[in-house]
Design a protein around this motif. Structure first.
Motif, PDB file in Angstrom:
ATOM      1  N   UNK A 168       0.823  -1.211   0.000  1.00 39.34           N
ATOM      2  CA  UNK A 168       0.000   0.000   0.000  1.00 39.34           C
ATOM      3  C   UNK A 168       0.857   1.260   0.000  1.00 39.34           C
ATOM      4  N   UNK A 169       1.955   1.238   0.744  1.00 44.56           N
ATOM      5  CA  UNK A 169       2.840   2.411   0.788  1.00 44.56           C
ATOM      6  C   UNK A 169       3.513   2.633  -0.558  1.00 44.56           C
ATOM      7  N   UNK A 170       3.926   1.557  -1.202  1.00 47.45           N
ATOM      8  CA  UNK A 170       4.546   1.691  -2.524  1.00 47.45           C
ATOM      9  C   UNK A 170       3.527   2.222  -3.524  1.00 47.45           C
ATOM     10  N   UNK A 171       2.295   1.758  -3.425  1.00 45.40           N
ATOM     11  CA  UNK A 171       1.245   2.269  -4.316  1.00 45.40           C
ATOM     12  C   UNK A 171       1.113   3.785  -4.180  1.00 45.40           C
ATOM     13  N   UNK A 172       1.183   4.289  -2.941  1.00 43.91           N
ATOM     14  CA  UNK A 172       1.077   5.740  -2.726  1.00 43.91           C
ATOM     15  C   UNK A 172       2.178   6.479  -3.473  1.00 43.91           C
ATOM     16  N   UNK A 173       3.391   5.960  -3.394  1.00 40.09           N
ATOM     17  CA  UNK A 173       4.516   6.629  -4.046  1.00 40.09           C
ATOM     18  C   UNK A 173       4.354   6.587  -5.565  1.00 40.09           C
ATOM     19  N   UNK A 174       3.910   5.451  -6.080  1.00 40.98           N
ATOM     20  CA  UNK A 174       3.702   5.340  -7.523  1.00 40.98           C
ATOM     21  C   UNK A 174       2.627   6.324  -7.977  1.00 40.98           C
ATOM     22  N   UNK A 175       1.550   6.442  -7.221  1.00 41.51           N
ATOM     23  CA  UNK A 175       0.493   7.397  -7.583  1.00 41.51           C
ATOM     24  C   UNK A 175       1.033   8.829  -7.545  1.00 41.51           C
ATOM     25  N   UNK A 176       1.873   9.129  -6.552  1.00 42.21           N
ATOM     26  CA  UNK A 176       2.499  10.453  -6.507  1.00 42.21           C
ATOM     27  C   UNK A 176       3.323  10.696  -7.764  1.00 42.21           C
ATOM     28  N   UNK A 177       4.076   9.685  -8.174  1.00 45.34           N
ATOM     29  CA  UNK A 177       4.918   9.834  -9.354  1.00 45.34           C
ATOM     30  C   UNK A 177       4.124  10.021 -10.623  1.00 45.34           C
ATOM     31  N   UNK A 178       3.001   9.307 -10.731  1.00 46.88           N
ATOM     32  CA  UNK A 178       2.138   9.456 -11.904  1.00 46.88           C
ATOM     33  C   UNK A 178       1.515  10.851 -11.910  1.00 46.88           C
ATOM     34  N   UNK A 179       1.000  11.272 -10.751  1.00 50.51           N
ATOM     35  CA  UNK A 179       0.346  12.582 -10.658  1.00 50.51           C
ATOM     36  C   UNK A 179       1.326  13.717 -10.945  1.00 50.51           C
ATOM     37  N   UNK A 180       2.577  13.547 -10.540  1.00 53.82           N
ATOM     38  CA  UNK A 180       3.580  14.592 -10.736  1.00 53.82           C
ATOM     39  C   UNK A 180       4.287  14.531 -12.069  1.00 53.82           C
ATOM     40  N   UNK A 181       3.952  13.559 -12.905  1.00 47.37           N
ATOM     41  CA  UNK A 181       4.562  13.463 -14.218  1.00 47.37           C
ATOM     42  C   UNK A 181       5.908  12.763 -14.245  1.00 47.37           C
ATOM     43  N   UNK A 182       6.387  12.277 -13.093  1.00 52.53           N
ATOM     44  CA  UNK A 182       7.653  11.544 -13.071  1.00 52.53           C
ATOM     45  C   UNK A 182       7.508  10.164 -13.708  1.00 52.53           C
ATOM     46  N   UNK A 183       6.371   9.522 -13.447  1.00 56.91           N
ATOM     47  CA  UNK A 183       6.118   8.176 -13.952  1.00 56.91           C
ATOM     48  C   UNK A 183       5.099   8.260 -15.083  1.00 56.91           C
ATOM     49  N   UNK A 184       5.170   7.295 -15.950  1.00 49.70           N
ATOM     50  CA  UNK A 184       4.215   7.241 -17.050  1.00 49.70           C
ATOM     51  C   UNK A 184       2.821   6.941 -16.499  1.00 49.70           C
ATOM     52  N   UNK A 185       1.810   7.162 -17.318  1.00 44.86           N
ATOM     53  CA  UNK A 185       0.461   6.814 -16.908  1.00 44.86           C
ATOM     54  C   UNK A 185       0.340   5.312 -16.751  1.00 44.86           C
ATOM     55  N   UNK A 186      -0.063   4.863 -15.584  1.00 44.70           N
ATOM     56  CA  UNK A 186      -0.196   3.429 -15.306  1.00 44.70           C
ATOM     57  C   UNK A 186      -1.681   3.101 -15.240  1.00 44.70           C
ATOM     58  N   UNK A 187      -2.114   2.173 -16.080  1.00 45.62           N
ATOM     59  CA  UNK A 187      -3.543   1.831 -16.134  1.00 45.62           C
ATOM     60  C   UNK A 187      -4.043   1.252 -14.820  1.00 45.62           C
ATOM     61  N   UNK A 188      -3.241   0.417 -14.198  1.00 44.74           N
ATOM     62  CA  UNK A 188      -3.649  -0.252 -12.963  1.00 44.74           C
ATOM     63  C   UNK A 188      -2.462  -0.233 -12.007  1.00 44.74           C
ATOM     64  N   UNK A 189      -2.446   0.753 -11.120  1.00 48.29           N
ATOM     65  CA  UNK A 189      -1.311   0.922 -10.205  1.00 48.29           C
ATOM     66  C   UNK A 189      -1.160  -0.302  -9.313  1.00 48.29           C
ATOM     67  N   UNK A 190      -2.264  -0.786  -8.774  1.00 46.50           N
ATOM     68  CA  UNK A 190      -2.188  -1.929  -7.850  1.00 46.50           C
ATOM     69  C   UNK A 190      -1.580  -3.154  -8.528  1.00 46.50           C
ATOM     70  N   UNK A 191      -2.048  -3.446  -9.735  1.00 46.59           N
ATOM     71  CA  UNK A 191      -1.524  -4.598 -10.461  1.00 46.59           C
ATOM     72  C   UNK A 191      -0.041  -4.416 -10.763  1.00 46.59           C
TER      73      UNK A 191
END
Length: 210
Positions: free
Chosen positions: A137-160
């Motif tokens: 769950x904590x890693x998911x939060x960081x990934x969502x932060x990265x997607x929202x901030x434009x650091x990470x690409x758009x991920x269709x399913x963050x949890x998966x």
């Protein structure tokens, strides 16, 4: 009535739980999980079997408590890193990867990755009751932060995506558990794999350049 070994009942129960989980840990270093009985655990912990059943009805309960105790410091570290929202998500991911893999050198955590541990891991519950769910769950939060901030690409399913990356991390933990000397190389490889999965090609180039 069993002799109380501490100043309070609560302290006594904590001491007994510590003895029980340590007994399970020692037994797992000596034999396969399936071959361990409640009688073995009681003997190893220095308890009467009827006393043991006051604490745990079966091995699953003891394994869950062992996993909770082993994962608690790791979960706290990962949560603290994930909570540093002012820092780049990629840097937090790098640090989380290192913390998790380094945690597999902990004697209690290493038990989860021994060759004979598969039935024990299977005994852990799914969902929120699994002590390792909090890490995901904590890693998911960081990934969502990265997607929202434009650091990470758009991920269709963050949890998966995080669950799939967790499989790679487990493989890394197993490798480090077998040979702790491989930790530095495994950390670097896992960091590269994770960030390559999460970043766009352009972002990946900037991360490597940094």
């Amino acid at each position: 009535m069993p002799r109380i070994r501490a100043a309070t009942i609560e302290e006594h129960h904590e001491m007994v739980w510590a003895d029980l989980t340590e007994a399970v840990r020692r037994l797992l270093l000596e034999r396969d999980y399936d071959s361990i009985t409640m009688g073995h655990i009681a003997t190893e912990a220095g308890l009467a079997r009827n006393t043991l059943y006051n604490y745990a009805a079966d091995k699953k309960t003891l394994v869950l408590e062992l996993a909770r105790r082993a994962s608690r410091p790791l979960a706290e570290q990962v949560s603290a890193i994930a909570g540093r929202s002012s820092e780049p998500a990629a840097e937090r991911v790098r640090e989380i990867v290192e913390v998790i893999l380094s945690g597999s050198t902990n004697p209690a955590m290493r038990l989860m990755f021994l060759p004979n541990s598969s039935p024990m891991v299977t005994d852990l519950p799914d969902g929120r009751d699994n002590p390792f769910t909090a890490l995901v769950a904590e890693v998911e939060k960081v990934v969502r932060d990265g997607v929202a901030g434009g650091e990470f690409r758009g991920v269709d399913d963050v949890r998966l995506t995080v669950e799939l990356l967790s499989g790679a991390m487990r493989a890394g933990c197993e490798r480090v558990s077998r040979d702790p000397a491989t930790l530095p190389a495994t950390v670097q490889a896992a960091q590269r794999l994770t960030l390559a999965t999460l970043t766009s090609p352009a972002a990946g180039e900037s991360c490597r350049a940094g």
